[in-house]
Design a protein around this motif. Structure first.
Motif, PDB file in Angstrom:
ATOM      1  N   ARG A 352      38.665  18.227  34.703  1.00  0.00           N
ATOM      2  CA  ARG A 352      39.296  18.687  35.936  1.00  0.00           C
ATOM      3  C   ARG A 352      40.105  19.966  35.700  1.00  0.00           C
ATOM      4  O   ARG A 352      40.161  20.841  36.573  1.00  0.00           O
ATOM      5  N   ARG A 353      40.705  20.084  34.538  1.00  0.00           N
ATOM      6  CA  ARG A 353      41.484  21.291  34.243  1.00  0.00           C
ATOM      7  C   ARG A 353      40.588  22.524  34.217  1.00  0.00           C
ATOM      8  O   ARG A 353      41.003  23.615  34.631  1.00  0.00           O
ATOM      9  N   MET A 354      39.366  22.387  33.742  1.00  0.00           N
ATOM     10  CA  MET A 354      38.445  23.521  33.740  1.00  0.00           C
ATOM     11  C   MET A 354      38.136  23.978  35.171  1.00  0.00           C
ATOM     12  O   MET A 354      38.053  25.179  35.450  1.00  0.00           O
ATOM     13  N   HIS A 355      37.969  23.030  36.076  1.00  0.00           N
ATOM     14  CA  HIS A 355      37.744  23.405  37.465  1.00  0.00           C
ATOM     15  C   HIS A 355      38.996  24.032  38.073  1.00  0.00           C
ATOM     16  O   HIS A 355      38.903  24.970  38.879  1.00  0.00           O
ATOM     17  N   SER A 356      40.161  23.541  37.709  1.00  0.00           N
ATOM     18  CA  SER A 356      41.406  24.125  38.218  1.00  0.00           C
ATOM     19  C   SER A 356      41.559  25.566  37.733  1.00  0.00           C
ATOM     20  O   SER A 356      42.019  26.435  38.493  1.00  0.00           O
ATOM     21  N   ARG A 357      41.180  25.835  36.502  1.00  0.00           N
ATOM     22  CA  ARG A 357      41.240  27.212  35.993  1.00  0.00           C
ATOM     23  C   ARG A 357      40.322  28.130  36.776  1.00  0.00           C
ATOM     24  O   ARG A 357      40.679  29.275  37.072  1.00  0.00           O
ATOM     25  N   LEU A 358      39.144  27.641  37.115  1.00  0.00           N
ATOM     26  CA  LEU A 358      38.215  28.461  37.882  1.00  0.00           C
ATOM     27  C   LEU A 358      38.784  28.782  39.263  1.00  0.00           C
ATOM     28  O   LEU A 358      38.661  29.913  39.759  1.00  0.00           O
ATOM     29  N   ILE A 359      39.413  27.801  39.898  1.00  0.00           N
ATOM     30  CA  ILE A 359      40.023  28.047  41.210  1.00  0.00           C
ATOM     31  C   ILE A 359      41.163  29.052  41.086  1.00  0.00           C
ATOM     32  O   ILE A 359      41.305  29.967  41.913  1.00  0.00           O
ATOM     33  N   GLU A 363      39.139  35.115  41.640  1.00  0.00           N
ATOM     34  CA  GLU A 363      38.929  36.543  41.917  1.00  0.00           C
ATOM     35  C   GLU A 363      38.571  37.307  40.650  1.00  0.00           C
ATOM     36  O   GLU A 363      37.654  38.140  40.649  1.00  0.00           O
ATOM     37  N   GLU A 364      39.299  37.036  39.557  1.00  0.00           N
ATOM     38  CA  GLU A 364      38.994  37.728  38.303  1.00  0.00           C
ATOM     39  C   GLU A 364      37.579  37.416  37.836  1.00  0.00           C
ATOM     40  O   GLU A 364      36.848  38.306  37.383  1.00  0.00           O
ATOM     41  N   VAL A 365      37.178  36.143  37.958  1.00  0.00           N
ATOM     42  CA  VAL A 365      35.821  35.758  37.551  1.00  0.00           C
ATOM     43  C   VAL A 365      34.789  36.450  38.434  1.00  0.00           C
ATOM     44  O   VAL A 365      33.746  36.911  37.947  1.00  0.00           O
ATOM     45  N   ALA A 366      35.068  36.544  39.741  1.00  0.00           N
ATOM     46  CA  ALA A 366      34.125  37.187  40.655  1.00  0.00           C
ATOM     47  C   ALA A 366      33.974  38.665  40.340  1.00  0.00           C
ATOM     48  O   ALA A 366      32.858  39.220  40.362  1.00  0.00           O
ATOM     49  N   ALA A 371      30.144  34.026  36.670  1.00  0.00           N
ATOM     50  CA  ALA A 371      29.733  32.709  37.135  1.00  0.00           C
ATOM     51  C   ALA A 371      28.863  31.987  36.112  1.00  0.00           C
ATOM     52  O   ALA A 371      29.007  30.780  35.891  1.00  0.00           O
ATOM     53  N   ARG A 372      27.958  32.727  35.471  1.00  0.00           N
ATOM     54  CA  ARG A 372      27.053  32.089  34.508  1.00  0.00           C
ATOM     55  C   ARG A 372      27.848  31.529  33.324  1.00  0.00           C
ATOM     56  O   ARG A 372      27.602  30.406  32.875  1.00  0.00           O
ATOM     57  N   ARG A 373      28.800  32.331  32.817  1.00  0.00           N
ATOM     58  CA  ARG A 373      29.591  31.869  31.681  1.00  0.00           C
ATOM     59  C   ARG A 373      30.465  30.681  32.082  1.00  0.00           C
ATOM     60  O   ARG A 373      30.588  29.709  31.319  1.00  0.00           O
ATOM     61  N   GLU A 374      31.064  30.741  33.268  1.00  0.00           N
ATOM     62  CA  GLU A 374      31.892  29.627  33.729  1.00  0.00           C
ATOM     63  C   GLU A 374      31.058  28.360  33.916  1.00  0.00           C
ATOM     64  O   GLU A 374      31.517  27.246  33.635  1.00  0.00           O
TER      65      GLU A 374
END
Length: 771
Positions: A352-359, A363-366, A371-374
Motif C-alpha cells: 500500500r505504501r508503494m501506491h501511496s508514493r505513486l499518488i 505529477e513528477e512521474v507523469a 509509468a512503466r517503471r512504476e
C-alpha cells in the motif's frame, strides 16, 4: 481359544462371526457409496482439481523458496529452544557449584579439574552464562506465550480504563446476553424433545404448547443474537476509538510523527497502515474473542450438567478426554500462524505504501513518463505479497483439514456411541415416546456441547491471530511512546539547563517502551531522543535564554546518515538582522535551521534563542516557509490560518494577508469566498500561487523569526522586494535560503556553506543591507 480382557473366552466360531459382520458392514458402506454416483463423481472431480492446483502452486520456485525459509526458521527456533534449556541447565549447575564452594565441599555434578576445560567449566559458569545470555538472540516473533499475555494485559488497560467506563459497561451487557443465549439454547433443546414426545403420543395439546413455547423462545433468541452482534461491533468501535486516540496523542505530540517518518527514529515502518488497519484488526479480533470463548465455555458447562442428569457422566468423560488429546495434537502440528499474520500485515503495508508514493508523486512521474517503471515496482511488490499469501493460505488449508476432521467429524464418531449406549442399555420401564424425547434432547445437547468444545479448541487460532496483531500494535505503541518520552526527557533537560549524555537519554517510568523492555527484555532502536549523530559527552542541546537575538555557539550538525554538514558555526543575529544563506545542494543549509526549530539536535554546541510569547506548542517559534508549502485539507481560510483552526472572526486578518501576496482573485472568483473548498488545493494552485499562500500564512501569524527556504523561487523577481519589505514592517527576522543573489540586498549578513565535506563555512556582513 482366546481370552479377551473382561469378556471371558471367545470361541473361533464367534470370532468368525464378528469377522463376517465387519466384512458385511464394509461391503454395505462401499456399495451404498457406489450407488451414490453423483457424490462419487463430484468428489473425484473436485479432489483431482484441488490436487492439480495445489501441485501447481507448491511447485513454483517462489513457493518452494518459502517452504525452505519456513523450514529453516523452524530449525532455528528448535535450536534456540535447546540453547535456552542448556542455559537453564548451566545456571542450575553454576548455582550448585557456588553453594558447594560456600560450604567448602566439591559438587558431585561439577568435579574439580586442573585441565584446560576447567577454565571454561563450573568455575566460570556464571560468567559464561552471562555471556551466553547476552549473545542469545532476542525473540521478536509473535507467539501465544507469557509475553503475549503481558502485552495484551497492557493494551487492555488502555482500552478499558476502569470498571465505570463505557467499555466495561458494554462487556457487562454482552456477558449477560451471552448467558441469556445459553439458557435459551437449553430451553430450545428441551422443547425439541418435548415436541418429538408429543408427536409419538399423538397429543395435539402438547404439540401446540411446544409450538407456542418455541415461538416465544425464537423471538427472544433473534433479539439476543442480533444484540450480541451489535454489542461486539460496538465494543470494537469503542476499543478502536480509545486505542487510536491514545496513539494519536503520542504520535502527534513533540513532533514524534516527524522523527518516525523522516528520521526513522523508533524503526517504525508503515505508520499509516499500523494506525488505520492494524489497530482496527486488533480491536475487532479482541472484541470477537471474548464472545467466541465465553459462550462456548458456558454452553459446555450447562449442556454437560443437563446431559449428566439423563445419561450419566462416564460417556461424557470419554468424549471430553478425546477433545483434550486431539486439541494437544492439533496445537503441536500447527504452524506459527501468529508470526505469519504479522508478516502478512507488513507485506500488505509495504504494497500500500508503494501506491501511496505513486499518488503523492503522480505529477513528477507523469512528467518523466515513468509509468512503466512504476508498474514494474508495483508488480514486484504485488508478486511478493501474493506469493506469501498463497503460501500462507496453503498452510491454512492443510491445517484446516486436520482441524475439521479431528474437531468435527471424528468427534462425531466418538459422540454417537457416547450418546446411544446409555439408551441402548436402558432397561427401565420408560415409554418409547419418553425415551425418544430424552434421546432427541440429549442429541441436541451433545451436538451443542461438541460444537462448543470445537469452538474452544479453535480459540488457539484466534489467539494466534490476536497475537500477530498484538505484536504489530505493541511495536507501534513502543515506537511512538519511546519517541514521545525521549523528547519530553530532552525538554526537561532544557528547562533544567542540563547538557551531555543525561539529557534525553532516559525514558519515563511506566512508559510503554519501558514496560515492554522490562517484561520482554528488548532493546529499543533509535531511543535516547538524539536526532542526527550522537557525540557522547560533546553532544549539545538547545538552550533557552531570555536574551534577545539568536546565537549559534560552536554548533556542529551531522545528517541522520552520519555525514558532517556544518562544523562549529559561530553566529550572532540581533532582532531585525536578516541572514542570507547560500551553498550547494546538500551542504546543510536547511539542516542548520532544523536545529534552530528543534526538529534536529546539534551534535555539539548550543543555540541561544529568545522566548516568543504565544507560540504554538513551544516556548519558541521559528516559522518555516518551504519552496513547496504544505496545503492542508480544508478551506482557503484554513490554508492561511494553518496550523490554527479556521476562525471566521479573523477573516479580516486573512483577507489582509491574501491581499499582501496578490491572491484576492481566489476569493473573488468563488461564491464561497474564504469558505472555498476544492477537492485538493495542490491540484488547483500553480507553483507560484502555492508560494504566495506560504507567504500569506507567514504574514498572518507574524512570528519573530522565519526561515524562507527558496520561498520566492517561483514568484516574479520584481515582486520580491515588496514581500521582503513587509517582513520588516511586521518585525519578522528572516533567514533566507536562496540561490538568487539578487536577494542579498534585503539581508544584513551572508552565511555560505562550502559543501566540501569538512563542514566549512564563511560569514560576512553585507554592506548596504536593507529590510
Amino acid at each position: 481359544q482366546i481370552r479377551a480382557p473382561g469378556m471371558g473366552v471367545m470361541s473361533k466360531p464367534r470370532r468368525a462371526g464378528y469377522a463376517r459382520d465387519l466384512a458385511d458392514v464394509v461391503a454395505r458402506v462401499a456399495g451404498d457409496y457406489a450407488r451414490d454416483k453423483r457424490l462419487c463423481i463430484a468428489v473425484a472431480v473436485g479432489f483431482t482439481g484441488l490436487a492439480a492446483y495445489a501441485h501447481h502452486m507448491t511447485s513454483q520456485p517462489a513457493i518452494a523458496e518459502q517452504f525452505h525459509l519456513v523450514h529453516e526458521e523452524a530449525r532455528a527456533r528448535s535450536k534456540a529452544k535447546r540453547e535456552r534449556r542448556n542455559h537453564r541447565t548451566g545456571s542450575n549447575v553454576s548455582t550448585i557449584a557456588s553453594s558447594a564452594a560456600r560450604n567448602g565441599t566439591p559438587s558431585s555434578s561439577a568435579p574439580a579439574s586442573d585441565n584446560e576445560d576447567s577454565k571454561h567449566g563450573v568455575g566460570d559458569g556464571g560468567k559464561a552464562l552471562a555471556e551466553a545470555k547476552v549473545a542469545a538472540p532476542k525473540r521478536k516473533v509473535a507467539a501465544v506465550d507469557a509475553t503475549f499475555l503481558k502485552r495484551i494485559a497492557f493494551i487492555l488497560r488502555i482500552v478499558i480504563p476502569g470498571i465505570t467506563s463505557k467499555e466495561s459497561m458494554l462487556l457487562a451487557i454482552q456477558t449477560v446476553m451471552l448467558v441469556t443465549r445459553s439458557f435459551i439454547s437449553l430451553r430450545i433443546a428441551r422443547k425439541g424433545g418435548d415436541g418429538l414426545q408429543a408427536v409419538m403420543e399423538r397429543s395435539w395439546k402438547k404439540f401446540f404448547m411446544v409450538l407456542g413455547d418455541f415461538f416465544v423462545s425464537g423471538v427472544a433468541a433473534s433479539v439476543v443474537n442480533s444484540a450480541l452482534k451489535y454489542l461486539t461491533n460496538s465494543i470494537t468501535v469503542a476499543f478502536r476509538q480509545r486505542l487510536t486516540l491514545y496513539v494519536h496523542a503520542r504520535y502527534l505530540s513533540n513532533r514524534a510523527y516527524y522523527r518516525a517518518a523522516v528520521l526513522r527514529v523508533g524503526n517504525l515502518d508503515n505508520a499509516d497502515q499500523r494506525i488505520v488497519e492494524d489497530l482496527n484488526q486488533f480491536c475487532a479480533t479482541a472484541s470477537d474473542l471474548f464472545a467466541r470463548t465465553f459462550k462456548p465455555l458456558l454452553d459446555v458447562v450447562l449442556s454437560t450438567h443437563r446431559m449428566g442428569e439423563s445419561m450419566g457422566y462416564s460417556g461424557l468423560t470419554i468424549l471430553y478426554s478425546y477433545f483434550f488429546l486431539s486439541g494437544a495434537v492439533i496445537r503441536a502440528v500447527s504452524p506459527p500462524f501468529s508470526e505469519y499474520i504479522a508478516r502478512t500485515q507488513k507485506l500488505e503495508g509495504d504494497f500500500r505504501r508503494m501506491h501511496s508514493r505513486l499518488i503523492t508523486h503522480a505529477e513528477e512521474v507523469a512528467f518523466l513518463d515513468g509509468a512503466r517503471r512504476e508498474r514494474d515496482i508495483l508488480d514486484a511488490k504485488l508478486d511478493k505479497t501474493t506469493t506469501w499469501s498463497s503460501f500462507y493460505f496453503y498452510l491454512q488449508f492443510k491445517q484446516g483439514v486436520i482441524d475439521q476432521y479431528f474437531v468435527k467429524y471424528f468427534a462425531s464418531m466418538i459422540g454417537w456411541p457416547v450418546l446411544a449406549f446409555p439408551f441402548l442399555a436402558d432397561t427401565s420401564s420408560k415409554s418409547g415416546a419418553e425415551i425418544a424425547a430424552r434421546y432427541r434432547e440429549s442429541d441436541t445437547l451433545i451436538q451443542s456441547a461438541s460444537s462448543s468444545i470445537g469452538d474452544l479448541m479453535m480459540v488457539y487460532k484466534k489467539l494466534q491471530r490476536l497475537a500477530g496483531f498484538t505484536a504489530r500494535v505493541m511495536d507501534l505503541l513502543e515506537a511512538v511512546d519511546s519517541i514521545h518520552d525521549a523528547k519530553e526527557t530532552m525538554a526537561g533537560a532544557i528547562e533544567d539547563g542540563s547538557e551531555g549524555d543525561d539529557a534525553g537519554g532516559s525514558e519515563s517510568v511506566g512508559s510503554v517502551g519501558t514496560m515492554v523492555r522490562e517484561y520482554e527484555k528488548r532493546t529499543g532502536s533509535g531511543g535516547g531522543g538524539i536526532i542526527g549523530r550522537s557525540g557522547g559527552s560533546g553532544r549539545g542541546v538547545i538552550a533557552s535564554s531570555s536574551e534577545e537575538g539568536v546565537r549559534f555557539s560552536g554548533v556542529t550538525v551531522y545528517s541522520p546518515d552520519g555525514r558532517l554538514l556544518v562544523k562549529e558555526v559561530n553566529l550572532t543575529l540581533a532582532p531585525g538582522e536578516n541572514l542570507f544563506v547560500t551553498g550547494a545542494n546538500g551542504a546543510g543549509k536547511t539542516s542548520l535551521f532544523r536545529v534552530l526549530a528543534g526538529l534536529w539536535e546539534p551534535t555539539a554546541g548550543t543555540i541561544t534563542r529568545p522566548d516568543v510569547a504565544g507560540a504554538i506548542d513551544e516556548s519558541f517559534q521559528v516559522f518555516y516557509v518551504p519552496q513547496k508549502p504544505y496545503l492542508v485539507s480544508g478551506t482557503l481560510r484554513d490554508q492561511v490560518m494553518y496550523p490554527l483552526p479556521g476562525d471566521q472572526e479573523r477573516d479580516n486578518e486573512v483577507v489582509e494577508a491574501l491581499s499582501r501576496v496578490n491572491l484576492m482573485k481566489l476569493v473573488r472568483t468563488s461564491p464561497e469566498g474564504l469558505n472555498r473548498l476544492p477537492h485538493d488545493w495542490a491540484d488547483v494552485l500553480s507553483g507560484g500561487e502555492k508560494q504566495r499562500v506560504g507567504l500569506a500564512r507567514l504574514y498572518f501569524h507574524k512570528p519573530a523569526y522565519a526561515v524562507l527556504d527558496e520561498a520566492t523561487s517561483a514568484i516574479n523577481p520584481d515582486e520580491e522586494g515588496a514581500f521582503y519589505s513587509h517582513l520588516g514592517t511586521l518585525g519578522i527576522t528572516a533567514f533566507s535560503i536562496a540561490h538568487r543573489l539578487e536577494l542579498k540586498r534585503f539581508h544584513h549578513q551572508h552565511l555560505h556553506f562550502h559543501a566540501d565535506g569538512t563542514g566549512g563555512w564563511t560569514l560576512e556582513r553585507i554592506k548596504g543591507g536593507k529590510r
